[in-house]
Design an enzyme around this catalytic site. Structure first.
Site: not given
Ligand SMILES: C[C@H](CCC(=O)NCCS(=O)(=O)O)[C@H]1CC[C@H]2[C@@H]3CC[C@@H]4C[C@H](O)CC[C@]4(C)[C@H]3C[C@H](O)[C@]12C
Length: 325
Positions: A2, A79
């Site tokens: 991400c 993450n």
């Protein structure tokens, strides 16, 4: 993987890409001021700032991935696998479960300054939401129009870093991500000049050669450098359309196409959605892998004094505007 980024024109924008191989079922979710938060270890909060963001709603609870509040503070979880570590419930301080961290901060803080005070006495604890939703290993970017910080809860404790570049990706830990920018400080949007020697007939034979060496792959470290370079140089007009458009172009530099990042046999990570919040106006814009049209949800069109979540399922499918039929 991400990527998250901030962007300032007249208003302040905050958003992210969410890259994964499947969707949890995400909805643009407004949490109004009187929605009761029952924190697992930190009591109840029945009146608070309103929040808009992307969430999976389970048992009427907004499990936010990224969100902003009505005061212009934004926050996103990305993450941080293998490095995130959450503590046991402790006797001192506020024990906030990992999935409660975004609601806890955005419901009570109006600025990063206030967030820093809250972080002084917080333990991000390892209480899972449910058996169905075990702990996610995340780190966070939190930003207002003045500054951004990165929060990493690791086995050696809670780290709060200034984030002067206003971007975040995934591994490795943030100080290492920042350090690698040293390797790229020569990159420039300007054409290079020949420093080899005037006797060598070198030629900038193509545009864009000032950024030769900018890493083009999809690793988290490379996306960090690429989005940092793009953000540092990108500019636009001040209007809402120009700013939002430019924001999507900045995050477009780290877009993941299906097929280029295999996570297991035949499974590929893709950019499921890209978001851009106008934190000043409380508007959540997004597009998805299947729908490049920008859609928007304006929190101020909702009754923010209510006590019920409001959810908008993502509009999917390309919206193609034909010009001759
Ligand atoms: C998968 C996403 C990160 C994408 C990413 O970074 N992919 C790179 C892989 S890699 O970096 O290359 O390895 C993350 C980001 C936010 C997360 C939700 C946060 C709320 C809630 C917390 C609960 O505890 C568990 C369920 C829950 C719905 C979470 C599901 C999932 O975990 C979400 C969507």
């Amino acid at each position: 993987m991400c990527t998250a980024a901030t962007y300032k024109t007249k208003d302040f924008y905050f958003g992210r890409t969410l890259d994964y191989e499947f969707s949890y079922g995400d909805q643009v979710t407004v949490t109004p001021r009187n929605y009761p938060f029952h924190f697992r270890h930190a009591g109840d909060l029945t009146n608070h700032y309103a929040i808009i963001g992307m969430a999976h709603v389970a048992d009427d609870y907004p499990l936010y991935y990224d969100a902003v509040n009505e005061k212009g503070l934004g926050m996103a979880g990305l993450n941080f696998v293998g490095n995130a570590s959450y503590s046991e419930v402790q006797t001192e301080g506020d024990n906030i479960a990992q999935f409660e961290f975004i609601p806890w901060i955005l419901s009570q803080c109006s600025s990063v300054t206030e967030v820093r005070e809250k972080l002084d006495h917080i333990n991000i604890v390892n209480t899972p939401f449910s058996a169905q939703f075990p702990l996610a290993q995340l780190h966070w970017i939190i930003a207002d129009e003045k500054e951004a910080i990165t929060v990493e809860s690791m086995s050696d404790g809670l780290h709060v870093y200034d984030n002067p570049i206003g971007v975040l990706t995934n591994n490795p830990p943030f100080p290492q991500q920042m350090f690698q920018l040293n390797n790229y400080m020569h990159l420039s949007p300007k054409q290079p000049v020949n420093t080899f020697g005037s006797n060598l007939p070198l030629n900038a034979y193509s545009r864009g050669m000032g950024a030769l060496g900018l890493p083009g792959d999809l690793s988290s470290a490379s996306r960090f450098v690429r989005v940092a370079f793009t953000k540092a140089n990108a500019f636009s007009g001040e209007s809402e359309e120009e700013s939002v458009s430019q924001f999507f172009h900045i995050l477009g530099s780290v877009d993941q196409q299906r097929g280029c990042c295999e996570v297991s046999d035949g499974k590929y990570e893709i950019t499921l959605y890209t978001s851009c919040c106008n934190t000043t106006k409380g508007i959540y814009y997004y597009n998805t892998y299947e729908n490049h049209q920008i859609s928007g949800v304006d929190m101020h069109m909702e009754n923010l004094d209510s006590n019920k979540l409001v959810c908008y399922p993502l509009i999917q499918g390309e919206q193609i505007k034909f010009q001759n039929r």
